[in-house]
Enzyme design. Sequence first.
Site, PDB file in Angstrom:
ATOM      1  N   PHE B  59       3.314  -2.918  -0.894  1.00  0.00           N
ATOM      2  CA  PHE B  59       3.483  -2.803  -2.384  1.00  0.00           C
ATOM      3  C   PHE B  59       4.851  -3.504  -2.880  1.00  0.00           C
ATOM      4  CE2 PHE B  59       5.015   1.478  -1.415  1.00  0.00           C
ATOM      5  CZ  PHE B  59       6.102   1.455  -2.269  1.00  0.00           C
ATOM      6  N   ASP B 179      -1.951   1.472   8.799  1.00  0.00           N
ATOM      7  CA  ASP B 179      -1.783   0.055   8.583  1.00  0.00           C
ATOM      8  C   ASP B 179      -1.069   0.010   9.648  1.00  0.00           C
ATOM      9  OD1 ASP B 179      -1.722  -2.549   7.996  1.00  0.00           O
ATOM     10  OD2 ASP B 179      -0.367  -2.295   6.281  1.00  0.00           O
TER      11      ASP B 179
END
Lengths: 271, 405
Positions: B59, B179
């Site tokens: 992000f 992830d």
Amino acid sequence: MAGNFWQSSHHQQWILDKQDLFRDRQHDLAKLTEEEYQKVFNFFASIIQVLGEQLKLRQQVIATATVYFKRFYARNSLKCIDPLLLAPTCVFLASKVEEFGVISNSRLITTCQTVIKNKFSYAYGQQEFPYRTNHILECEFYLLENLDCCLIVYQPYRPLLLFVQDIHTQIQDDQILTYAWRIVNDSLRTDVSLLYPPYQIAISALHIACVMLGKENLKPWFAELNVDMDKIQEIVRTIINLYEMWKSYDEKKEIQGLLGKIPKPSPAPQR
Amino acid sequence: MASKIQSVSAPREPAPVMSTSSTILNMREKEKYIEDFEFPFCDESSKYEKVAKIGQGTFGEVFKARARNSSKKFVAMKKVLMDNEKEGFPITALREIKILQLLKHENVVNLIEICRTKATLHNKYRSTFYLVFDFCEHDLAGLLSNVNVKFSLGEIKRVMQQLLNGLYYIHSNKILHRDMKAANVLITKNGVLKLADFGLARAFSVAKSGQANKYTNRVVTLWYRPPELLLGDRNYGPPVDMWGAGCIMAEMWTRSPIMQGPTEQQQLILISQLCGSCTPDVWPGVESLDLYNKMELPKGQKRKVKERLKPYVKDPYGCDLLDKLLQLDPAKRYDADTALNHDFFWTDPMPCDLASMLAQHTQSMFEYLAPPRRPGHLRHHHHVPGVQPKPAQPTQDSGYQDRVF
């Protein structure tokens, strides 16, 4: 997400001292008596509760939103942000943090409008909910910063379930949980969530429930708990005081006057 | 009324001390409900001085920075991107903040604090938020892409042991990383491994009977994505991270990701070619996954995990552990605890410290700063790349230029 309460920001930063809390409120308490202050927070806790129910949120999310709201004003005056704006902002943030999903902006605003109009007209009269999405998104920033990004709030519900499970090994009684659960909900109308760890609030709620239901036979269970009984008594007293206050209080009649008295932002100086 | 405070008669100049977003609200509108106040909590990001950009997270950008106070300590600062204004503060950032505040472990990256820029007219009175972490000198992808960095078997064991320790800790705390990849595994110059980038992480619960979880399956970088996610599973758990751990472990020897599919379909085919066909025989229940009938699944493929990885890995215990981590059926895949108890970690050479090996390298190695890696090493696995660099590869031998210091 389990985590460890004792290492959490909730335990380390957000179990406040009663004297400190009282001192930080002095500005607002110059305009409102302590009881009036509590009534105002009782009112906004209702708004958060009803908003949450209309949005079909779990009680856990509602409780977190309520604690965010209380934490913000624990360190700020009511005049810093209009509580009517902060309330839905807390609901918005809590639903994201508690993984309930993001509430759509239009749904949140529409719900605020209907709730204020249909359920709280006794407080706001013909006044419409004055805020829009951009206000809430803006306010979210202020809220996050003032919470010091401490997002995880431990609630009494989980310890309560564990205690009741343990009690069930001795006595089978479904009423205890129902009563205690409601008492925990009611405790959100007081300062206990700012002052005591959630497991103590859960034990206190159980204690009150047992007294209400006349469960004398649970005395040994309480006696065996390794817990600071003075603290439990303090919490019990706070919650009982709330019930005493409710007996003689008609929110519908008084709240307009109280909202009129709360400190508000002063107009910026003219230049 | 609580909301309507006063009407504003005369136009006023905005008071710049008030941190606000003038794009969203003009000051006059705002005065009705907000009072000027200082923020006593989040520190200003100017207490750190940016040194270099070192990465791109899920992000936002990541910077190396140095504290301006006497400590001069290095930190990594991750900027919170405010892309989707409608959503307010991004839920991914909220997740990363709350999860990292919860997780405190030697093998999980340490979040020091959250900072913000001062709101000024220049940034339209909207602060930017930064997550501030302890600085780690390297990431595993960066180390593996530099042929001058050589891991001994004992060192590989230490890397994997720390990685599994970290996974054991986060899974015990009911968090999925989602992830796992070499670039998200950081290593300090003292050889301590830290799992990083919790931007996709989330809390999970064990599905209650009759009520399956519905998590998104669009997580995990494709090359590290386990077969159950590729087949549309939404009720998954810790095994998704264990698959990634297996991919990373193999990469310790192959030096580049072992299955580099360009599409989800291709990735599934590559997995089948390595781990065998996805059939109800080896994986009971696979037939009920949403995409089982929609994806092309190679039939009759034999499992060749040990056979194909042996030329690289050589160590039989290592091959066996890889075989256990790269299980198609998530229920059969080793969990972190079982993996840590595998003989691989308890036979000679025992896991050994990385600090002395890393001491030979004085520059930071991050994937972000490394030249693009050459894909497809595994396809020609007759020559062993990386492990014993040949002099005939001068471009790789030089490592890559120093952009951090």
